[in-house]
Design an enzyme around this catalytic site. Sequence first.
Site, PDB file in Angstrom:
ATOM      1  N   ASN A  67       0.873  -1.174   0.000  1.00  0.00           N
ATOM      2  CA  ASN A  67       0.000   0.000   0.000  1.00  0.00           C
ATOM      3  C   ASN A  67       0.908   1.222   0.000  1.00  0.00           C
ATOM      4  O   ASN A  67       1.426   1.613   1.037  1.00  0.00           O
ATOM      5  CB  ASN A  67      -0.895  -0.023   1.249  1.00  0.00           C
ATOM      6  N   LYS A  78       0.156   4.252  -0.471  1.00  0.00           N
ATOM      7  CA  LYS A  78      -0.506   5.475   0.027  1.00  0.00           C
ATOM      8  C   LYS A  78      -0.160   6.650  -0.892  1.00  0.00           C
ATOM      9  O   LYS A  78       0.017   6.445  -2.089  1.00  0.00           O
ATOM     10  CB  LYS A  78      -0.122   5.726   1.479  1.00  0.00           C
ATOM     11  N   HIS A 125      -9.718   1.442   4.037  1.00  0.00           N
ATOM     12  CA  HIS A 125      -8.508   1.640   4.841  1.00  0.00           C
ATOM     13  C   HIS A 125      -8.822   2.614   5.975  1.00  0.00           C
ATOM     14  O   HIS A 125      -9.612   3.545   5.798  1.00  0.00           O
ATOM     15  CB  HIS A 125      -7.379   2.178   3.955  1.00  0.00           C
ATOM     16  N   GLU A 168      -7.293   5.022   7.114  1.00  0.00           N
ATOM     17  CA  GLU A 168      -7.059   6.441   6.776  1.00  0.00           C
ATOM     18  C   GLU A 168      -8.238   7.007   5.987  1.00  0.00           C
ATOM     19  O   GLU A 168      -8.594   8.177   6.147  1.00  0.00           O
ATOM     20  CB  GLU A 168      -5.733   6.575   6.000  1.00  0.00           C
ATOM     21  N   GLU A 228      -6.229  -4.596  10.179  1.00  0.00           N
ATOM     22  CA  GLU A 228      -5.171  -3.639  10.491  1.00  0.00           C
ATOM     23  C   GLU A 228      -5.514  -2.892  11.775  1.00  0.00           C
ATOM     24  O   GLU A 228      -6.301  -1.934  11.742  1.00  0.00           O
ATOM     25  CB  GLU A 228      -5.032  -2.618   9.356  1.00  0.00           C
ATOM     26  N   GLY A 238       1.870   2.376  10.803  1.00  0.00           N
ATOM     27  CA  GLY A 238       2.863   3.443  10.681  1.00  0.00           C
ATOM     28  C   GLY A 238       3.486   3.844  12.005  1.00  0.00           C
ATOM     29  O   GLY A 238       4.143   4.879  12.096  1.00  0.00           O
ATOM     30  N   SER A 260       2.705  -2.058  10.413  1.00  0.00           N
ATOM     31  CA  SER A 260       4.147  -2.170  10.682  1.00  0.00           C
ATOM     32  C   SER A 260       4.746  -3.536  10.338  1.00  0.00           C
ATOM     33  O   SER A 260       5.658  -4.007  11.024  1.00  0.00           O
ATOM     34  CB  SER A 260       4.450  -1.779  12.138  1.00  0.00           C
TER      35      SER A 260
END
Length: 252
Positions: free
Chosen positions: A9, A11, A96, A98, A168, A174, A214
């Site tokens: 991914n 991003k 996702h 985000e 996730e 991250g 991560s």
Amino acid sequence: MRKQIAAANWKMNLTVDKAEVLLEEIVNVNITLKENQLAVFAVPFPYLQLAEQKLSTQNFYAAAQNCYSKKSGAYTGEVSAEMLQSLNIKYVVLGHSERREYFDESNQLLAEKLNIALEYNIMPIFCCGEPLSIRDAQIQNEFVAKQLQESLFHFSADDMQKIVIAYEPIWAIGTGKTASSLQAQEMHAYIRKVLADKFGKTVAGNISILYGGSVKASNAKEIFNQPDVDGGLVGGASLIASEFITIINSLK
Ligand code: PGA
């Protein structure tokens, strides 16, 4: 046998030149994947065609990071599933954390996005996972079950098998803080049970459930080796060729 998937991914990272170099560095290594293994690259929209062309190798696929819930029309700035299909894109990441957090994507909106992706024969990688406050309150199972129920439970068992799930935990994305392989396995087994209760054991056994948060070269093997973990959705480490190559090679 269900698919084992290493999904990158990217991003909102990389310029086109850097994207091209990264794809070439990975493709040039000539990784041989087993029949049940896939490497998927969720790249920014402007690089989809480039990625699709570069990844013509067997079992390597370009993916989109999102698509809109409507077929077409006056939705400035959005990208439709039909457009992705017309570019020969076979996978799309949906939901996702985000997108949920910064673009207010709800479980209901995601149900619509999933519908339209399937309508155009694009396999969604549907993300779920809890924030830290929910994990601390030890109600992560209920939280994730609700995400699955509200976005996926309207599907037929047949359609459900066309969807990949990515668990996730938001606190691990991250942050450098990975869920332990035991925490990942526990949640993956729970997700599979929720799916089995609704769609039957065989269907649940066919669904790939990826772990994200991560994942890096140094921890991929241990996480992927868990019985209910079928690969990973990888952000930061997927931007470094050597890291992602090791991650692909860690698939079981
Ligand atoms: P990360 O991101 O690997 O950088 O934690 C994972 C993701 O957001 O998909």
